[in-house]
Design an enzyme around this catalytic site. Sequence first.
Site, PDB file in Angstrom:
ATOM      1  CG  ASP A  30      -1.640   1.269   1.456  1.00  0.00           C
ATOM      2  OD1 ASP A  30      -2.138   1.584   0.408  1.00  0.00           O
ATOM      3  OD2 ASP A  30      -1.573   1.804   2.515  1.00  0.00           O
ATOM      4  CG  MET A  31       1.394   3.534  -3.089  1.00  0.00           C
ATOM      5  SD  MET A  31       0.991   4.347  -4.438  1.00  0.00           S
ATOM      6  CE  MET A  31       2.290   5.892  -4.266  1.00  0.00           C
ATOM      7  N   GLY A  81      -5.230   2.755  -3.365  1.00  0.00           N
ATOM      8  CA  GLY A  81      -6.304   3.663  -3.701  1.00  0.00           C
ATOM      9  C   GLY A  81      -6.074   4.784  -4.674  1.00  0.00           C
ATOM     10  CB  SER A  96      -6.657   1.920   5.484  1.00  0.00           C
ATOM     11  OG  SER A  96      -5.960   3.066   5.969  1.00  0.00           O
TER      12      SER A  96
END
Length: 246
Positions: free
Chosen positions: A14-15, A49, A199
């Site tokens: 994830d970033m 995302g 998240s």
Amino acid sequence: MSLLNKNVKLIALDMDGTVLNNDLEISIKNQQVIAEVLNRGIPVVLSTGRTIMTCRPFSDLLNLTSYLITVNGSEIWHTSGDLIERTTFTLEQIEMLTSLRNKYRTKYWSTSINHIYRNEIPEELALHDWLKFGFDVDDDRIREKIMTILTQNQTFEITNSSLTNIEVNPAGVNKANALKKICKELGIQMDNVMAMGDSLNDLAMIKEAGIAMGNAQEAVKNVADWTTVKNTDDGVAVAITKFVLQ
């Protein structure tokens, strides 16, 4: 499978809140460790995302040469620039989401294939292809009302990227399913994947193969195999060093 026994052949990151620090930068330590992994022939996939527009500069910085999962899995790209797969909302779905936003007057954003709209949206929804819709709601009561309505609709995949927002993608679109497709392309199994995130939009991939960040939401920590330190303390580098480089 325990991470200690896992033969890691792919790392998914994830970033925001994970490989990026709170200044939205990739630390030198994280860069160095990722470079070492790449030198060993292990692909690194950014799974975010974000859209391809805001993901690609970081992919280029890290010299990645495999795949990118963007918009929570609504798009899968090769780092060469080839689009592998794209899943969009139906017109009925995006109309329902915008009407829900109008009813509760929340802050919101929406992502089409070529633009991110923040607290605005084109009148002619049918002229665009839509990938994701997000609500940002400070009021817990209103957020819960919106969540109740959305979860009753089986055509949506519902997550978040912070405690105050709700992210909506078409049903079946999530980072885990995108990773499974990439594994098929690479000829490996999900048992060979190590994923990291913080998240609810990371939850599906963390359940499959994952490490929670020290700053992760409790729901993510609860399903993770292991929890590393925070994104501000090079948690990605710590985890990769422990499970891959040692």
